[in-house]
Design a protein around this motif. Structure first.
Motif, short mmCIF file in Angstrom:
data_model
loop_
_atom_site.label_atom_id
_atom_site.label_comp_id
_atom_site.label_asym_id
_atom_site.label_seq_id
_atom_site.Cartn_x
_atom_site.Cartn_y
_atom_site.Cartn_z
N TRP A 5 0.83 -1.21 0.00
CA TRP A 5 0.00 0.00 0.00
C TRP A 5 0.87 1.26 0.00
N GLU A 8 2.67 1.66 -3.36
CA GLU A 8 1.73 2.09 -4.39
C GLU A 8 1.36 3.56 -4.22
N GLU A 9 1.18 4.00 -2.98
CA GLU A 9 0.86 5.41 -2.71
C GLU A 9 2.00 6.32 -3.16
N ALA A 11 4.29 5.60 -5.48
CA ALA A 11 4.36 5.55 -6.94
C ALA A 11 3.29 6.45 -7.56
N HIS A 12 2.10 6.41 -7.02
CA HIS A 12 1.00 7.25 -7.52
C HIS A 12 1.34 8.74 -7.33
N ALA A 13 1.88 9.08 -6.17
CA ALA A 13 2.25 10.48 -5.91
C ALA A 13 3.29 10.94 -6.92
N ARG A 14 4.28 10.11 -7.19
CA ARG A 14 5.32 10.48 -8.16
C ARG A 14 4.74 10.65 -9.56
N GLU A 15 3.85 9.76 -9.95
CA GLU A 15 3.22 9.85 -11.27
C GLU A 15 2.47 11.17 -11.42
N GLN A 16 1.88 11.65 -10.34
CA GLN A 16 1.10 12.88 -10.36
C GLN A 16 1.95 14.13 -10.15
N TYR A 48 -1.45 14.97 3.62
CA TYR A 48 -1.55 15.46 2.26
C TYR A 48 -1.79 16.97 2.28
#
Length: 86
Positions: A5, A8-9, A11-16, A48
């Motif tokens: 988890w 994944e969080e 990785a998602h933050a980096r993608e955004q 956040y």
């Protein structure tokens, strides 16, 4: 499960394009596995930060814990203090 988890969080933050820091230290360019090792050293909270439109702009990860020892006997506190000495 928890590791997945968190990774994944991140990785998602980096993608955004979301900034990531731990205790004020930037972890944007460090591998997620390195951050996972840091998180294993204590209890951390994800915070956040959003802009005026509600879009997440930063992910702050801060260590949390008791600000002072409890005045009563606590198995949890005693166990944590013993772990810190080892």
């Amino acid at each position: 499960m928890q590791k997945k988890w968190v990774l994944e969080e991140l990785a998602h933050a980096r993608e955004q394009g979301i900034r990531i820091d731990v205790g004020g230290v930037s972890y944007e360019d460090r591998p997620p596995e390195e951050l996972w090792k840091v998180l294993q050293r204590g209890a951390y909270m994800l915070d956040y930060e959003a802009d005026m439109l509600g879009r997440i702009t930063a992910l702050h990860i801060d260590r949390v814990g008791p600000s002072e020892p409890p005045t009563y006997k606590s198995m949890r506190y005693a166990q944590n203090k013993r772990s810190e000495k080892e």
